[in-house]
Design a protein around this motif. Structure first.
Motif, mmCIF file in Angstrom:
data_model
loop_
_atom_site.group_PDB
_atom_site.id
_atom_site.type_symbol
_atom_site.label_atom_id
_atom_site.label_comp_id
_atom_site.label_asym_id
_atom_site.label_seq_id
_atom_site.Cartn_x
_atom_site.Cartn_y
_atom_site.Cartn_z
ATOM 1 N N LEU A 7 0.809 -1.209 0.000
ATOM 2 C CA LEU A 7 0.000 0.000 0.000
ATOM 3 C C LEU A 7 0.845 1.263 0.000
ATOM 4 O O LEU A 7 0.318 2.360 -0.135
ATOM 5 N N LYS A 30 -7.316 0.536 2.854
ATOM 6 C CA LYS A 30 -6.932 0.731 4.248
ATOM 7 C C LYS A 30 -8.129 0.483 5.159
ATOM 8 O O LYS A 30 -8.033 -0.206 6.172
ATOM 9 N N PHE A 78 -4.310 -3.808 11.879
ATOM 10 C CA PHE A 78 -3.786 -2.858 12.854
ATOM 11 C C PHE A 78 -2.287 -2.658 12.673
ATOM 12 O O PHE A 78 -1.804 -1.533 12.553
ATOM 13 N N ILE A 80 -1.235 -0.711 9.524
ATOM 14 C CA ILE A 80 -1.261 0.751 9.597
ATOM 15 C C ILE A 80 -0.011 1.268 10.290
ATOM 16 O O ILE A 80 0.579 2.278 9.883
ATOM 17 N N ILE A 81 0.413 0.572 11.328
ATOM 18 C CA ILE A 81 1.615 1.012 12.027
ATOM 19 C C ILE A 81 2.830 0.921 11.104
ATOM 20 O O ILE A 81 3.657 1.841 11.059
ATOM 21 N N ALA A 114 2.858 3.713 8.625
ATOM 22 C CA ALA A 114 3.365 4.943 9.217
ATOM 23 C C ALA A 114 4.879 4.926 9.224
ATOM 24 O O ALA A 114 5.526 5.906 8.857
ATOM 25 N N GLY A 115 5.444 3.806 9.629
ATOM 26 C CA GLY A 115 6.889 3.693 9.658
ATOM 27 C C GLY A 115 7.505 3.842 8.277
ATOM 28 O O GLY A 115 8.518 4.500 8.084
ATOM 29 N N ALA A 171 7.532 7.312 7.024
ATOM 30 C CA ALA A 171 8.435 8.206 7.742
ATOM 31 C C ALA A 171 9.843 8.156 7.186
ATOM 32 O O ALA A 171 10.706 8.914 7.594
ATOM 33 N N PHE A 220 8.779 -2.369 17.788
ATOM 34 C CA PHE A 220 7.555 -1.962 18.472
ATOM 35 C C PHE A 220 6.421 -2.945 18.192
ATOM 36 O O PHE A 220 5.730 -3.403 19.109
ATOM 37 N N PHE A 243 -1.527 -5.845 -8.222
ATOM 38 C CA PHE A 243 -1.753 -5.389 -6.854
ATOM 39 C C PHE A 243 -3.234 -5.299 -6.550
ATOM 40 O O PHE A 243 -3.690 -5.715 -5.486
ATOM 41 N N PHE A 270 -5.165 -7.145 -3.607
ATOM 42 C CA PHE A 270 -5.844 -6.391 -2.564
ATOM 43 C C PHE A 270 -7.343 -6.623 -2.556
ATOM 44 O O PHE A 270 -7.963 -6.640 -1.489
ATOM 45 N N MET A 306 -11.764 2.166 21.098
ATOM 46 C CA MET A 306 -11.845 0.949 20.300
ATOM 47 C C MET A 306 -11.570 -0.296 21.123
ATOM 48 O O MET A 306 -12.312 -1.280 21.059
ATOM 49 N N TRP A 307 -10.493 -0.242 21.907
ATOM 50 C CA TRP A 307 -10.178 -1.424 22.689
ATOM 51 C C TRP A 307 -11.155 -1.630 23.843
ATOM 52 O O TRP A 307 -11.517 -2.751 24.175
ATOM 53 N N VAL A 366 -7.229 5.728 11.616
ATOM 54 C CA VAL A 366 -5.940 5.497 10.996
ATOM 55 C C VAL A 366 -4.894 6.419 11.596
ATOM 56 O O VAL A 366 -3.781 6.003 11.921
ATOM 57 N N THR A 401 -3.829 5.266 15.185
ATOM 58 C CA THR A 401 -2.951 4.108 15.143
ATOM 59 C C THR A 401 -1.577 4.520 14.666
ATOM 60 O O THR A 401 -0.565 4.090 15.209
ATOM 61 N N THR A 402 -1.554 5.373 13.668
ATOM 62 C CA THR A 402 -0.282 5.840 13.140
ATOM 63 C C THR A 402 0.524 6.548 14.213
ATOM 64 O O THR A 402 1.690 6.248 14.440
ATOM 65 N N GLY A 406 1.853 4.362 16.850
ATOM 66 C CA GLY A 406 2.954 3.544 16.380
ATOM 67 C C GLY A 406 4.247 4.331 16.295
ATOM 68 O O GLY A 406 5.313 3.846 16.650
ATOM 69 N N LEU A 407 4.156 5.571 15.859
ATOM 70 C CA LEU A 407 5.373 6.360 15.703
ATOM 71 C C LEU A 407 5.971 6.741 17.035
ATOM 72 O O LEU A 407 7.167 6.729 17.219
ATOM 73 N N GLY A 413 5.638 5.235 19.816
ATOM 74 C CA GLY A 413 5.870 4.087 20.690
ATOM 75 C C GLY A 413 7.261 3.493 20.664
ATOM 76 O O GLY A 413 8.188 3.911 20.117
#
Lengths: 298, 301
Positions: free
Chosen positions: A101, A112, A177, A180-181, A184-185, A188, A222, B29, B33, B220-221, B291, B294-295, B298-299, B301
């Motif tokens: 993606l 997504k 989940f 998506i993380i 993002a990585g 970046a 992570f 792709f 997908f 959400m959780w 989104v 979560t992004t 993640g960054l 973390g």
């Protein structure tokens, strides 16, 4: 004799303020974190029971018993199987999807959303759906397999396959989940790196191996750690889909501990088990950090 | 194909197009997908469609896709067994109070640790983080016994309060607080604003993004919590959503361990649909936020 009236200076005022503001959080912390943690340790050395009047001290008997309790050992084995499979396979899948993606693609937003949808929905609800799909006689999955001449599989009735079914469900639920993380990585990473790589003649594989992967290390770490911790503590899924599975084949630690505490009321033993599990969990987590920390140089 | 050493950015428009809109590859792709999309979304379709089938039809083999007979019977039964209005209300209260409370407490503590000076700050911080890292299942037993002593069993307080502080939320906000410029705070201090005032009126608005991100993920959780509610709640009128649907599921079991009474399946999926549809609708509407959260988590973390 005159009394000196001392006013608090700025620093003391600040300290006082800090403690006042921290009062409620610290209180909650002491009552709901600190105390239970210590109390559980204490319970593990006693023949503890919620209802009983007296709780005789039994030393390490609970620990010895648990470590020789086949059911408990099986939960640990299952946990290893479950976490390794979901974490590593899941990571490969979500990273793959994220890589796919991470390019100019039409309908990217739609994909997504579609891939993330299972994550936001209730575990119980989706487990029910899968229970139906997995049914040996009437389930859709076996129906599809019958077209290929494959005989019906006891997805949740056959102890050899049940854990696999649980893993498949888990992957379906959580891949979006982590994807998506990873996305993002990936985003970046400054494109400059890739352009420099192209100048040096790097092809797609080189790009991935020498640019993407190293720069993605923090994200990978992570995802690995959080997925592992989450997987290790899985409860809802087992409680809904398999109840520990045919012949304990899908019995996972937290589900087991829950039963020992609240069904069988053997709180002392449960507490010992909880601490054994804790040591395991911490050990593995530290191992992860140690393993991936050694390759920091690039 | 050897690429000539042209300066980056000076490729002709034709060459740029050749690489980007390389048709066959993007079609591959899309196929992949779309397949994945189907896998991800099909169970929801199946759930909804099955919820409208009567008992008899559900027990058919080979299974039908669209119901031959559309029925609301499953929903009637499900709603009869469980007061979903009450359940949604309970879950709403649980999740809202828990998330709001957690954000407030964790951001406040994060602020105090990040921006204020006081004795034992470092030591306290370390103790806090170290202890909060312990997994929930370690505390579960004594936590329940505390609830019993406080007479908080089967109450909202008992449900919500133990879940208020968590390590990740706290650490997250601590990090966010660190990135708030000290000059802002210094200026406010000079103006004589109280410490709480600084937190409330100056720092908080600055970390709106973090708050939003945490809120969505926590929401959400929390909707999916089962372990603690299962332990603390004992009567139907206090059920949260996962417990309610779980009850329908257990009614579906034909006696022994994990075989399912398929004719009861309709009720189960009806319950499932009831719990899933609102979540999906909210998700689709707020998808960007999900989104984004979560992004961010993640960054950072």
């Amino acid at each position: 004799m005159a009394r000196k009236v001392t006013k608090l200076n700025m620093r003391q005022k600040e300290a006082l303020n800090a403690y006042v503001l921290l009062l409620v959080p610290l209180l909650l912390f002491a009552i709901f974190y600190y105390y239970p943690i210590l109390e559980a340790l204490r319970w593990s050395f006693y023949n503890y029971n919620f209802l009983a009047k007296s709780h005789p001290f039994v030393g390490v008997r609970n620990y010895a018993r648990s470590l020789s309790d086949q059911t408990f050992i099986v939960t640990i084995k299952n946990a290893i199987y479950y976490t390794l499979a979901t974490v590593f396979v899941g990571m490969i899948l979500s990273l793959g999807m994220a890589l796919g993606l991470n390019q100019e693609l039409k309908f990217k937003g739609f994909y997504k959303v579609a891939f993330f949808a299972p994550v936001v929905t209730s575990v119980v609800a989706t487990s029910i759906i899968f229970a139906g799909l997995y049914d040996t006689r009437l389930g859709l999955l076996n129906y599809l397999l019958s077209f290929f001449g494959i005989p019906a599989v006891g997805w949740i009735t056959n102890p050899k396959v049940s854990m696999l079914s649980v893993i498949i469900y888990s992957l379906w639920k959580n891949v979006g989940f982590n994807m998506i993380i990873f996305l993002a990585g990936l985003q970046a990473i400054p494109p400059v790196f890739y352009e420099v790589g192209k100048v040096d003649g790097a092809n797609r594989w080189h790009q991935f191996r020498y640019i993407t992967l190293p720069l993605l290390k923090p994200t990978i770490l992570f995802v690995l750690v959080t997925s592992f911790i989450r997987a290790f503590q899985q409860f809802t899924l087992i409680h809904t889909l398999t109840l520990g599975g045919p012949m304990d084949s899908t019995r996972l630690p937290v589900y087991h501990v829950w039963e020992v505490y609240f069904k069988w009321l053997k709180c002392g033993e449960a507490s010992a088990q909880v601490y054994i599990l804790f040591v395991l969990l911490m050990g593995v987590t530290l191992l992860y950090f140690r393993l991936l920390k050694t390759e920091e140089y690039y | 194909m050897v690429r000539t050493m042209k300066k980056i950015g000076q490729e002709t428009s034709k060459e740029r197009h050749r690489y980007r809109a390389f048709r066959p590859r993007s079609i591959v792709f899309h196929i992949i997908f779309l397949l994945i999309t189907f896998i991800m979304l099909f169970p929801f379709f199946w759930m909804t469609i099955s919820s409208f089938k009567p008992r008899a039809e559900l027990a058919l083999f080979p299974p039908t896709i669209f119901p031959k007979v559309w029925t609301l019977g499953n929903y009637e039964t499900a709603l009869g067994k469980i007061d979903f209005v009450r359940v949604f209300f309970n879950t709403g209260i649980y999740v809202t109070v828990k998330v709001v409370g957690a954000i407030f407490l964790c951001s406040l503590s994060g602020f105090v640790f990040a921006k204020m000076r006081f004795p034992l700050r470092k030591e306290l911080f370390f103790v806090l983080i170290a202890t909060m890292m312990w997994p929930f299942f370690v505390r579960v037993g004594p936590l329940y016994s505390i609830m019993v002593k406080l007479h908080w069993v089967n109450t909202y307080q008992g449900l919500i309060i133990p879940s208020l502080i968590g390590p990740f939320t706290f650490f997250f906000f601590h990090q966010a607080m660190m990135s708030v410029p000290n000059s802002l705070i210094g200026a406010a201090k000079i103006d004589g604003v109280s410490w709480f005032g600084i937190y409330w009126r100056i720092v908080l608005p600055n970390i709106k993004a973090t708050i939003g991100a945490t809120a969505i993920i926590a929401f959400m959780w929390s909707w999916q919590d089962l372990l603690w509610p299962l332990i603390i709640i004992s009567t139907k009128d206090m059920f949260v959503l996962e417990m309610a649907v779980s009850l329908l599921m257990s009614m579906m079991r034909a006696g022994s361990e994990s075989t399912i009474d398929f004719s009861g399946y309709g009720v189960g999926v009806a319950g499932a649909t009831i719990s899933v549809v609102p979540a999906l609708i909210i998700f689709v509407i707020l998808q960007k936020w999900f989104v984004k959260s979560t992004t961010i988590s993640g960054l950072k973390g």
